[in-house]
Design an enzyme around this catalytic site. Structure first.
Site, PDB file in Angstrom:
ATOM      1  N   GLU A  48      -3.035  -0.266   0.160  1.00  0.00           N
ATOM      2  CA  GLU A  48      -4.551  -0.196   0.579  1.00  0.00           C
ATOM      3  C   GLU A  48      -4.856   0.371   2.066  1.00  0.00           C
ATOM      4  OE1 GLU A  48      -5.687  -3.757  -2.488  1.00  0.00           O
ATOM      5  OE2 GLU A  48      -5.671  -4.328  -0.607  1.00  0.00           O
ATOM      6  N   TYR A  52     -11.358   2.412   2.437  1.00  0.00           N
ATOM      7  CA  TYR A  52     -11.397   2.517   0.995  1.00  0.00           C
ATOM      8  C   TYR A  52     -11.943   3.765   0.405  1.00  0.00           C
ATOM      9  CZ  TYR A  52     -11.725   1.203  -4.043  1.00  0.00           C
ATOM     10  OH  TYR A  52     -11.882   1.319  -5.372  1.00  0.00           O
ATOM     11  N   CYS A  57      -1.964   4.072  -5.412  1.00  0.00           N
ATOM     12  CA  CYS A  57      -1.431   3.183  -6.520  1.00  0.00           C
ATOM     13  C   CYS A  57       0.175   3.175  -6.460  1.00  0.00           C
ATOM     14  CB  CYS A  57      -1.980   3.603  -7.782  1.00  0.00           C
ATOM     15  SG  CYS A  57      -3.666   3.683  -7.977  1.00  0.00           S
ATOM     16  N   GLU A  59       2.205   3.419  -8.969  1.00  0.00           N
ATOM     17  CA  GLU A  59       2.623   4.753  -9.876  1.00  0.00           C
ATOM     18  C   GLU A  59       2.688   5.935  -9.036  1.00  0.00           C
ATOM     19  OE1 GLU A  59       0.060   1.939 -12.465  1.00  0.00           O
ATOM     20  OE2 GLU A  59       0.141   2.538 -10.340  1.00  0.00           O
ATOM     21  N   CYS A  90      -4.194   3.013 -13.986  1.00  0.00           N
ATOM     22  CA  CYS A  90      -5.327   3.335 -13.906  1.00  0.00           C
ATOM     23  C   CYS A  90      -5.438   4.671 -14.440  1.00  0.00           C
ATOM     24  CB  CYS A  90      -6.052   3.426 -12.708  1.00  0.00           C
ATOM     25  SG  CYS A  90      -5.400   4.686 -11.566  1.00  0.00           S
TER      26      CYS A  90
END
Length: 141
Positions: A48, A52, A57, A59, A90
Site C-alpha cells: 500500500e 492511494y 496488489c 498478484e 480483483c
C-alpha cells in the site's frame, strides 16, 4: 531447473509473501504465488501507499516477479488473504493474470488454514479479452 511445485509449495510461498505485505492502511495482507511453465514459483505481496491508489496488489507483484525472472506463462496461481471470506483477485488482477494464463488455468483461493476453493480463470473472468484477440485481429470472421 526446479521440477513442478506442489500445492504445499505454492501455499508456503504465498503465505511467506503475505507475512511481508506492507498494509499500514487497510491492515489486509495478501500474498500470491505463481507456478510458471517451467515449474518455478514466484511470489508477491500487496504494497500500500499513502497516495492511494498507488499501491500494488499481491498478484501484480507475483506476475512482475515472474516476468523479471523469465517466466512467460502462469500454470497456476494461489492467492491467500485473511478473514473468513474468499479473497479472490480483483478485476484488474484478473485481467493481468489473463495476459499470462489460459482460460482453464487454476486460480486457488486460500485462507490461513489452506486452499478454500479453486476456480478456473474463465470462471473468474468469462469471455475475457486477451493476447489471442489481438493475434486474430487481422483475420476475417
Amino acid at each position: 531447473m526446479p521440477g513442478p511445485s506442489t500445492m504445499d509449495d505454492l501455499f508456503a510461498a504465498a503465505k511467506a509473501a503475505q507475512a511481508r505485505a506492507h498494509v499500514p492502511y487497510s491492515r489486509f495482507p495478501v500474498g500470491a504465488a505463481i507456478r510458471d511453465e517451467a515449474g518455478r514459483i514466484h511470489a508477491g505481496c500487496n504494497v500500500e501507499n499513502a497516495a492511494y491508489p498507488q499501491g500494488a496488489c499481491a498478484e501484480t507483484g507475483a506476475i512482475s516477479r515472474m516476468a523479471a525472472e523469465g517466466g512467460r506463462r502462469i500454470a497456476e496461481i494461489l492467492v491467500i488473504g485473511p478473514g473468513a471470506m474468499l479473497c479472490t483477485p480483483c478485476g484488474g488482477c484478473r485481467q493481468r493474470i489473463r495476459e499470462f494464463a489460459r482460460p482453464d488455468t487454476p486460480v486457488h483461493v486460500a485462507g490461513p488454514e489452506g486452499v478454500r476453493r479453486t476456480f478456473t480463470l474463465d470462471e473468474l473472468l468469462p469471455h475475457s479479452f486477451g493476447p489471442d484477440n489481438l493475434d486474430s485481429a487481422g483475420e476475417t470472421p
